[in-house]
Write a protein that holds these residues in place. Structure first.
Motif, PDB file in Angstrom:
ATOM      1  N   LEU A 198      54.504 120.371 -15.643  1.00  9.29           N
ATOM      2  CA  LEU A 198      55.820 120.923 -15.984  1.00  9.29           C
ATOM      3  C   LEU A 198      55.961 121.135 -17.480  1.00  9.29           C
ATOM      4  N   PHE A 201      50.115 115.167 -24.482  1.00 13.68           N
ATOM      5  CA  PHE A 201      50.679 114.533 -23.299  1.00 13.68           C
ATOM      6  C   PHE A 201      51.225 115.615 -22.390  1.00 13.68           C
ATOM      7  N   LYS A 242      64.363 111.253 -15.161  1.00 19.41           N
ATOM      8  CA  LYS A 242      63.371 110.312 -15.661  1.00 19.41           C
ATOM      9  C   LYS A 242      62.588 110.915 -16.817  1.00 19.41           C
ATOM     10  N   SER A 243      62.084 112.129 -16.611  1.00 20.07           N
ATOM     11  CA  SER A 243      61.232 112.686 -17.659  1.00 20.07           C
ATOM     12  C   SER A 243      62.057 113.155 -18.852  1.00 20.07           C
ATOM     13  N   ILE A 264      56.474 124.574 -22.546  1.00 20.32           N
ATOM     14  CA  ILE A 264      57.409 124.231 -21.482  1.00 20.32           C
ATOM     15  C   ILE A 264      57.253 125.227 -20.346  1.00 20.32           C
ATOM     16  N   SER A 268      55.114 122.198 -28.291  1.00 16.59           N
ATOM     17  CA  SER A 268      55.237 121.840 -26.877  1.00 16.59           C
ATOM     18  C   SER A 268      55.255 123.099 -26.030  1.00 16.59           C
ATOM     19  N   GLN A 293      59.597 127.523 -29.998  1.00 18.62           N
ATOM     20  CA  GLN A 293      60.660 127.674 -30.983  1.00 18.62           C
ATOM     21  C   GLN A 293      60.662 126.529 -31.962  1.00 18.62           C
ATOM     22  N   ARG A 294      60.054 125.420 -31.571  1.00 21.67           N
ATOM     23  CA  ARG A 294      60.006 124.297 -32.500  1.00 21.67           C
ATOM     24  C   ARG A 294      59.176 124.661 -33.717  1.00 21.67           C
ATOM     25  N   LEU A 336      62.946 119.717 -15.071  1.00 22.21           N
ATOM     26  CA  LEU A 336      62.608 118.329 -15.407  1.00 22.21           C
ATOM     27  C   LEU A 336      63.702 117.419 -14.856  1.00 22.21           C
ATOM     28  N   ILE A 343      53.824 116.348 -18.725  1.00 21.79           N
ATOM     29  CA  ILE A 343      54.650 115.825 -17.640  1.00 21.79           C
ATOM     30  C   ILE A 343      54.174 116.480 -16.361  1.00 21.79           C
ATOM     31  N   GLN A 352      64.512 118.246 -28.463  1.00 15.02           N
ATOM     32  CA  GLN A 352      65.322 119.176 -29.272  1.00 15.02           C
ATOM     33  C   GLN A 352      65.074 120.625 -28.852  1.00 15.02           C
ATOM     34  N   CYS A 353      63.782 120.947 -28.587  1.00 13.74           N
ATOM     35  CA  CYS A 353      63.467 122.300 -28.096  1.00 13.74           C
ATOM     36  C   CYS A 353      64.229 122.583 -26.816  1.00 13.74           C
ATOM     37  N   LEU A 354      64.186 121.606 -25.907  1.00 13.72           N
ATOM     38  CA  LEU A 354      64.818 121.815 -24.611  1.00 13.72           C
ATOM     39  C   LEU A 354      66.318 122.029 -24.789  1.00 13.72           C
ATOM     40  N   GLN A 410      58.091 112.712 -11.235  1.00  8.55           N
ATOM     41  CA  GLN A 410      57.535 113.272 -12.462  1.00  8.55           C
ATOM     42  C   GLN A 410      57.064 112.134 -13.353  1.00  8.55           C
ATOM     43  N   LYS A 441      61.370 115.586 -30.633  1.00 11.62           N
ATOM     44  CA  LYS A 441      61.227 116.991 -31.035  1.00 11.62           C
ATOM     45  C   LYS A 441      61.163 117.893 -29.820  1.00 11.62           C
ATOM     46  N   THR A 442      60.433 117.453 -28.799  1.00 12.93           N
ATOM     47  CA  THR A 442      60.374 118.240 -27.577  1.00 12.93           C
ATOM     48  C   THR A 442      61.740 118.326 -26.932  1.00 12.93           C
ATOM     49  N   ARG A 450      55.212 111.150 -17.170  1.00 13.05           N
ATOM     50  CA  ARG A 450      54.727 111.579 -18.485  1.00 13.05           C
ATOM     51  C   ARG A 450      53.396 110.874 -18.702  1.00 13.05           C
ATOM     52  N   ASP A 497      62.758 110.139 -20.862  1.00 13.60           N
ATOM     53  CA  ASP A 497      61.500 109.765 -21.498  1.00 13.60           C
ATOM     54  C   ASP A 497      61.275 110.583 -22.763  1.00 13.60           C
ATOM     55  N   LEU A 498      61.505 111.894 -22.627  1.00 14.93           N
ATOM     56  CA  LEU A 498      61.344 112.771 -23.788  1.00 14.93           C
ATOM     57  C   LEU A 498      62.371 112.429 -24.852  1.00 14.93           C
ATOM     58  N   TRP A 558      61.088 109.117 -26.525  1.00 18.76           N
ATOM     59  CA  TRP A 558      59.780 109.044 -27.182  1.00 18.76           C
ATOM     60  C   TRP A 558      59.321 110.346 -27.807  1.00 18.76           C
ATOM     61  N   GLU A 559      59.859 111.468 -27.359  1.00 20.22           N
ATOM     62  CA  GLU A 559      59.417 112.755 -27.897  1.00 20.22           C
ATOM     63  C   GLU A 559      60.635 113.562 -28.322  1.00 20.22           C
TER      64      GLU A 559
END
Lengths: 174, 158
Positions: free
Chosen positions: A96, A58, B100-101, A106, A104, A7-8, B97, A60, B114-116, A67, B111-112, A69, B104-105, B108-109
């Motif tokens: 994951l 990258f 921690k992850s 998921i 990305s 969706q991004r 997830l 995860i 935001q998707c989530l 987990q 945009k990812t 990254r 992390d997202l 550092w990430e």
């Protein structure tokens, strides 16, 4: 499953201001398209990006209850008992989430097997520094001291690779 | 020296005074002032330090968890979704997830992340889930949920 992350890209289509807008402005803007077409567009763009391999990926991954990254060339320190030996090459299968600069993927909860491969080499096995476990109670003549070391395994991530195209039928890898 | 009875064994003072003290002084080597030079003060401080070090190993894990929570809730605020409903939405859409992850997202990430957030809020919207957490003055941007083209599988039951 894979569409989860796309969706991004869709947002890039709609905003007309994203990184991909250069590529896509010639195509019809997605706003008035039916959803199925948008999905197809997104997937083809993603597949193109995967084939180009222009950016570092990258992922995860799930390893020993934690987990991480990871990306190419990372070092992981895994603590506790773990059978693999020095020099073993392993693939970390529980992915994951995998992503690159512009998309990305998921997983629910894992991405489809065989799509993303994360390979790693075991560099060293050893023990951690000594941790002192010291207890003392005041005025009770109680004092205990113990020393502990945990086993540590150091992994080097060789590469994080997106192998197949998205939405291809899963190849039977196991 | 031979101890014939246990009573004598108890009275035995262990290693020589020099070695007993040196063990403590070594651990106190980096202290300042009387804390490093005077045994009776040094031993007290070394014992405290070792107790703190033992307890801190657990505290560090708790602190990391707090830090991750802070990061996640800050990132969620940007997208006008509470950390609670983010968690609930991801759980419902079977994306597992951990803190921690996710943090992390978030760091550092973005945009990812935001998707989530979009997937989570879309899922909650489809499920008819109402977030009871009062969000009085939302400061973030509303996500454009029309972009989430995942209705097929979000509508699936778990």
């Amino acid at each position: 499953m894979i569409r989860a992350g796309l969706q991004r890209l869709a947002s890039v289509f709609n905003n007309q201001g994203g990184i991909l807008s250069r590529l896509i402005t010639q195509n019809a803007p997605a706003q008035h398209q039916p959803i199925a077409d948008t999905t197809k567009d997104v997937i083809t763009t993603c597949n193109k990006l995967i084939e180009e391999k222009s950016h570092r990926n990258f992922a995860i991954i799930h390893l020993l209850g934690k987990q991480w990254r990871v990306t190419d060339g990372d070092l992981l320190v895994v603590e506790g008992y773990w059978p693999p030996n020095i020099g073993d090459k392993i693939t970390l299968d529980k992915v994951l989430l995998a992503a690159s600069k512009d998309f990305s993927l998921i997983g629910r909860p894992l991405v489809q097997p065989g799509l993303v491969t994360v390979t790693a080499t075991i560099i060293s096995k050893g023990l951690s520094h000594t941790r002192t476990h010291f207890k003392k109670k005041r005025r009770k003549q109680f004092m205990r001291i113990n020393f502990q070391k945990a086993q540590q395994t150091i992994l080097r991530i060789n590469n994080v690779d997106i192998k197949n195209n998205i939405n291809d039928a899963p190849k039977n890898v196991f | 020296m031979v101890f014939l009875t246990i009573a004598n064994l108890i009275r035995c003072r262990g290693p020589d005074e020099f070695w007993r003290k040196r063990k403590i002084f070594r651990l106190a080597a980096h202290y300042i002032g009387r804390r490093r030079n005077c045994y009776s003060v040094a031993v007290r401080n070394v014992h405290h330090a070792l107790v703190y070090a033992t307890k801190a190993r657990r505290l560090k894990k708790q602190d990391m968890k707090d830090l991750w929570d802070t990061r996640i809730s800050a990132a969620c605020e940007q997208h006008n979704i509470t950390a609670f409903s983010m968690r609930e939405g991801l759980e419902r859409s079977n994306i597992l997830l951990d803190r921690k992850s996710l943090s992390d997202l978030a760091a550092w990430e973005p945009k990812t992340f935001q998707c989530l957030a979009a997937v989570a809020s879309r899922k909650l919207h489809l499920d008819g889930f109402i977030d009871g957490t009062d969000q009085k003055a939302p400061t973030g941007k509303n996500l454009n949920l029309d972009n989430v083209i995942l209705d097929d599988w979000l509508k699936e039951k778990k």
